[in-house]
Every structure is written in structure tokens, then in C-alpha cells.
Design a protein around this motif. Structure first.
Motif, PDB file in Angstrom:
ATOM      1  N   LEU A 197       0.875  -1.182   0.000  1.00 47.13           N
ATOM      2  CA  LEU A 197       0.000   0.000   0.000  1.00 47.13           C
ATOM      3  C   LEU A 197       0.908   1.227   0.000  1.00 47.13           C
ATOM      4  N   LYS A 198       1.007   1.864  -1.184  1.00 42.21           N
ATOM      5  CA  LYS A 198       1.989   2.935  -1.358  1.00 42.21           C
ATOM      6  C   LYS A 198       1.477   4.258  -0.807  1.00 42.21           C
ATOM      7  N   GLY A 199       2.398   5.002  -0.218  1.00 42.68           N
ATOM      8  CA  GLY A 199       2.062   6.316   0.317  1.00 42.68           C
ATOM      9  C   GLY A 199       3.295   6.889   0.970  1.00 42.68           C
ATOM     10  N   GLN A 201       4.265   6.538   3.981  1.00 41.50           N
ATOM     11  CA  GLN A 201       4.909   5.464   4.769  1.00 41.50           C
ATOM     12  C   GLN A 201       4.364   4.148   4.249  1.00 41.50           C
ATOM     13  N   THR A 202       4.943   3.705   3.171  1.00 41.50           N
ATOM     14  CA  THR A 202       4.412   2.516   2.480  1.00 41.50           C
ATOM     15  C   THR A 202       4.359   1.299   3.402  1.00 41.50           C
ATOM     16  N   LEU A 203       3.242   0.593   3.313  1.00 43.65           N
ATOM     17  CA  LEU A 203       3.065  -0.644   4.078  1.00 43.65           C
ATOM     18  C   LEU A 203       3.226  -1.838   3.140  1.00 43.65           C
ATOM     19  N   GLY A 216      12.201   7.269   2.085  1.00 46.84           N
ATOM     20  CA  GLY A 216      11.344   7.972   1.105  1.00 46.84           C
ATOM     21  C   GLY A 216      10.975   9.360   1.593  1.00 46.84           C
ATOM     22  N   ASN A 217      10.558  10.183   0.677  1.00 46.60           N
ATOM     23  CA  ASN A 217      10.204  11.577   0.988  1.00 46.60           C
ATOM     24  C   ASN A 217       9.273  12.111  -0.106  1.00 46.60           C
ATOM     25  N   PRO A 218       8.670  13.295   0.125  1.00 49.80           N
ATOM     26  CA  PRO A 218       7.685  13.808  -0.857  1.00 49.80           C
ATOM     27  C   PRO A 218       8.249  14.122  -2.245  1.00 49.80           C
ATOM     28  N   GLY A 219       9.561  14.037  -2.404  1.00 52.07           N
ATOM     29  CA  GLY A 219      10.129  14.147  -3.751  1.00 52.07           C
ATOM     30  C   GLY A 219       9.578  13.043  -4.658  1.00 52.07           C
ATOM     31  N   LEU A 220       9.134  11.943  -4.034  1.00 49.42           N
ATOM     32  CA  LEU A 220       8.592  10.812  -4.806  1.00 49.42           C
ATOM     33  C   LEU A 220       7.195  11.079  -5.356  1.00 49.42           C
ATOM     34  N   ALA A 221       6.582  12.155  -4.914  1.00 40.69           N
ATOM     35  CA  ALA A 221       5.233  12.479  -5.400  1.00 40.69           C
ATOM     36  C   ALA A 221       5.338  13.100  -6.795  1.00 40.69           C
ATOM     37  N   THR A 222       5.718  12.260  -7.752  1.00 43.46           N
ATOM     38  CA  THR A 222       5.929  12.697  -9.135  1.00 43.46           C
ATOM     39  C   THR A 222       5.631  11.518 -10.065  1.00 43.46           C
ATOM     40  N   GLY A 223       5.007  11.796 -11.181  1.00 41.79           N
ATOM     41  CA  GLY A 223       4.580  10.742 -12.109  1.00 41.79           C
ATOM     42  C   GLY A 223       5.725   9.833 -12.513  1.00 41.79           C
ATOM     43  N   GLY A 224       5.501   8.545 -12.376  1.00 37.31           N
ATOM     44  CA  GLY A 224       6.500   7.567 -12.797  1.00 37.31           C
ATOM     45  C   GLY A 224       7.300   6.958 -11.654  1.00 37.31           C
ATOM     46  N   SER A 225       7.213   7.545 -10.443  1.00 40.81           N
ATOM     47  CA  SER A 225       8.027   6.975  -9.357  1.00 40.81           C
ATOM     48  C   SER A 225       7.501   5.599  -8.944  1.00 40.81           C
ATOM     49  N   GLY A 226       6.206   5.383  -9.062  1.00 35.90           N
ATOM     50  CA  GLY A 226       5.653   4.056  -8.777  1.00 35.90           C
ATOM     51  C   GLY A 226       6.060   3.046  -9.841  1.00 35.90           C
ATOM     52  N   ASP A 227       6.190   3.503 -11.069  1.00 36.69           N
ATOM     53  CA  ASP A 227       6.633   2.615 -12.151  1.00 36.69           C
ATOM     54  C   ASP A 227       8.062   2.111 -11.879  1.00 36.69           C
ATOM     55  N   VAL A 228       8.871   2.993 -11.306  1.00 39.78           N
ATOM     56  CA  VAL A 228      10.240   2.599 -10.933  1.00 39.78           C
ATOM     57  C   VAL A 228      10.180   1.503  -9.863  1.00 39.78           C
ATOM     58  N   LEU A 253      14.735   0.243  -0.812  1.00 33.18           N
ATOM     59  CA  LEU A 253      15.778   0.805  -1.700  1.00 33.18           C
ATOM     60  C   LEU A 253      15.236   1.974  -2.528  1.00 33.18           C
ATOM     61  N   HIS A 254      13.990   1.872  -2.942  1.00 33.94           N
ATOM     62  CA  HIS A 254      13.326   2.931  -3.718  1.00 33.94           C
ATOM     63  C   HIS A 254      13.287   4.222  -2.890  1.00 33.94           C
ATOM     64  N   GLY A 255      12.883   4.085  -1.632  1.00 32.86           N
ATOM     65  CA  GLY A 255      12.840   5.260  -0.746  1.00 32.86           C
ATOM     66  C   GLY A 255      14.228   5.793  -0.452  1.00 32.86           C
TER      67      GLY A 255
END
Ligand SMILES: NC(=O)C1=CN([C@@H]2O[C@H](COP(=O)(O)OP(=O)(O)OC[C@H]3O[C@@H](n4cnc5c(N)ncnc54)[C@H](O)[C@@H]3O)[C@@H](O)[C@H]2O)[C@@H](O)CC1
Ligand SMILES: Nc1ncnc2c1ncn2[C@@H]1O[C@H](COP(=O)(O)OP(=O)(O)O)[C@@H](O)[C@H]1O
Ligand SMILES: [Mg+2]
Length: 295
Positions: A197-199, A201-203, A216-228, A253-255
Motif C-alpha cells: 500500500l503505497k504512500g 509510509q508505504t506498508l 522515502g520523501n515527498p520528492g517521490l510524489a511525481t509521475g513515474g516513481s511508482g513505475d520505478v 531501496l526505492h525510498g
């Protein structure tokens, strides 16, 4: 580079044997893309390579194949038919099957879009592939449209919804993040899958275990970061981690990559393409800390 300390319970990616070869680290097949969304599956595929998968093949509608192919020379591409709306048609199934036979793991969903044909295609693949599979983005939306919503998955599956996608999966459009957390654990338990469950603080949960991700941090709130993240999770599966361990390590690792990235850029300036460039530093810090712990 300053070293990090790894949180307790973080899965261990085994050290590479000196005599290992690309086959050792798995063949990943990523299926996605549509006209206008060539980028998402390309980001996933690059992340899959960067995460250490031995061989990566991206299967996409032929209308976007050249765009996807030029994004990175290191993965292979597999052309599938394109329908009149720019999506994969149902009859792409036979060409996908040719590649499925040789795949150790699969990711499906980024940039697929939605159509009646895709509904049948995706659900057929989800039911048929016996190896581990990551289901993301439109893959989730198409699985959410199934009538039988309580059946356990027959093979190892990692589902990676953000809150909007999770609401669709459980058919509860008003669910808060707090409610979704409890519901995600229940979902993973009943459907016998790993739910990410992504957000902020991903669970990660398999219904029994839970991982609350500290990076992780709010820099990830950008299109395509979930695709990564989808590609990185697939890379961990290709390297033979279990579905739960693959999801936990990929999320961590993503965060971490995003945390390292914003030390050099900024949160608003971070793009998913930049994030790819920091996956290597994240893996570097992780493997150094892992090796220091085991020394
Ligand atoms: N470069 C590309 O080609 C990209 C393609 N993408 C594809 O675009 C398609 C649609 O993906 P979307 O995620 O936009 O689809 P959604 O239709 O789920 O839209 C996301 C919307 O849900 C809302 N939302 C609520 N809670 C959220 C949360 N916790 N996290 C994220 N969004 C939340 C947001 O307001 C956002 O506008 C997918 O196939 C996806 O793979 C995206 O991944 C972006 C990049
Ligand atoms: N505020 C935030 N803090 C930490 N991580 C975030 C934040 N916002 C988004 N993310 C992460 O970014 C990713 C976004 O995924 P998703 O919404 O699927 O993106 P996309 O579909 O555009 O690729 C997820 O891994 C999520 O956990
Ligand atoms: Mg997404």
C-alpha cells in the motif's frame, strides 16, 4: 560515501557468486505501455535492470516499441499488436505466451490503459502464469473489475496500489489511509498475496507480516516513481527473493534512492528518471552495510 545502518528485519539480497552469470539473476518480462504512455513501462524496465535482474524483456504495443527501445539499449523488446485505440488487444495473448514460457518473473500494468480486451488479457495472464508476478497501475484496475473478488491468487503475486487504486480494488471509494491499512492486511491474508500500500509510509504485508517503510520523501510524489518501484520489485523477484522479501527490499531501496537524490537535487526537482540514477547509490549503500554486518 557515509554508511547507513540497515533496519532490523530488512531482507538480505545474497552476495553474487564469483561464477554467476546473467541467467543466475533471472529473466524478467515486463508487459505494459500504450500510445501516450510509453514512458511508464520504460521506467519500470530500466529500474528492473538497475535493480540487478539478469535479462529484461519489455513487451509493448508495436506502435510504441521504437520509443521504448531507445530509452535503454540494455533491455530487449518484444513487439505485440496495437489496437485502434493504442492499447494491447486480447489477441496479444499468443505472442505474450511465447515469452512467458521463458520468464522467471513478470510485471504487468504500467501504462497499459484500460479496455474490454485488456480486462480479459490481464486477468488471463494473472491466472495463468505460475511464477511470481508484480501487478501495478492499470493491471490493478483491471483485476479490480473481476466479479469474483474474494478468490485467493493461485501463484505468488505482489500488488502495488496507491490509495486510489486500493480503493478500486476493494470497491470502497471513500476509504481513508488509516482504514486502508487495516483493509490491506485483511486483503493480503484473504487473497494470499503481498500487498504494497503505497504512500508516505508505504506498508508491505502478506497478511501475517507487516513492514512500515522508513525511507522515502515527498520528492517521490511525481509521475513515474511508482513505475520505478514496479521494476525494482521485479528485479528482486528475478534474483529469487520471495514475494514478501522482494517487495520489502524494493520499497526500502526505492525510498533510500529518493533520500539520496534529494541531498543532491531538491524534492520538487526530483523526477522518476532522476530516481533511476540514484538506485545504484542506494544499492551501493545497502550492499556495503550488508557486507559490514556479515563481516
Ligand atoms: N510516463 C508515463 O507514461 C506515466 C504513466 N503513468 C500511467 O498512468 C496510468 C494512470 O496512473 P495513475 O496513478 O495516474 O492513475 P489513477 O487513475 O489512479 O490516478 C491517480 C490519481 O489518484 C489520486 N490519488 C489519491 N490518492 C493517491 C495516492 N496515495 N497516490 C497517488 N495518487 C492518489 C491522485 O489525485 C491522482 O490524480 C497508469 O497506467 C500509470 O502506469 C503514470 O505512472 C505516470 C507516468
Ligand atoms: N509524500 C511521499 N512520501 C514518500 N513517498 C511517496 C510520497 N508520495 C508518493 N510516494 C511514493 O511514490 C510512489 C508513487 O507511486 P504511484 O502513485 O504509483 O506513481 P506513478 O503511477 O506515477 O508511477 C510510491 O512508491 C509512493 O510510496
Ligand atoms: Mg502507479
Amino acid at each position: 560515501m557515509s554508511s547507513i545502518s540497515l533496519p532490523a528485519g530488512l531482507p538480505i539480497l545474497p552476495r553474487r557468486d564469483q561464477h554467476s552469470h546473467k541467467g543466475t539473476f533471472g529473466r524478467a518480462l515486463l508487459i505494459g505501455g500504450s500510445v501516450g504512455m510509453a514512458g511508464s513501462i520504460s521506467l519500470s524496465a530500466r529500474a528492473c535492470l538497475k535493480g540487478g535482474a539478469g535479462l529484461v524483456t519489455v513487451a509493448v504495443p508495436d506502435a510504441i516499441l521504437d520509443t521504448v527501445a531507445t530509452f535503454d539499449a540494455a533491455y530487449m523488446t518484444w513487439p505485440l499488436p496495437t489496437d485502434r485505440s493504442g492499447h494491447l488487444p486480447f489477441h496479444a495473448k499468443s505472442k505474450i505466451s511465447e515469452k512467458l514460457e521463458h520468464a522467471d518473473c513478470v510485471a504487468i500494468g504500467p501504462g497499459l490503459g484500460q479496455s474490454r480486451g485488456l480486462f480479459f488479457l490481464v486477468n488471463d495472464l494473472v491466472d495463468r502464469f505460475s511464477g511470481p508476478m508484480v501487478i501495478d497501475a492499470d493491471g490493478l484496475n483491471l483485476v479490480a473489475q473481476r466479479a469474483e473478488k474474494t478468490e485467493p491468487f493461485a501463484a505468488p503475486r505482489v500488488l502495488t496500489p496507491h490509495l486510489g487504486e486500493f480503493r478500486r480494488l476493494v470497491g470502497k471509494p471513500q476509504l481513508t489511509m488509516e482504514e486502508a491499512t487495516a483493509s490491506a492486511i485483511e486483503f493480503a491474508d484473504k487473497r494470499k498475496c503481498v500487498l504494497v500500500l503505497k504512500g508516505s509510509q508505504t506498508l508491505v504485508t502478506d497478511g501475517t507480516r507487516q513492514w512500515k517503510n522508513p525511507t522515502g520523501n515527498p520528492g517521490l510524489a511525481t509521475g513515474g516513481s511508482g513505475d520505478v518501484l514496479t521494476g525494482l520489485t521485479t528485479a528482486m523477484l528475478a534474483q529469487r527473493l520471495s514475494v514478501y522479501d522482494a517487495a520489502v527490499l524494493a520499497v526500502y531501496l526505492h525510498g533510500l534512492a529518493a533520500d539520496l537524490a534529494v541531498q543532491e537535487t531538491s524534492q520538487p526537482g526530483l523526477t522518476a528518471s532522476d530516481l533511476l540514477d540514484f538506485l545504484e547509490s542506494a544499492l551501493c549503500q545497502y550492499t556495503q552495510a550488508r557486507d559490514a554486518n556479515s563481516a
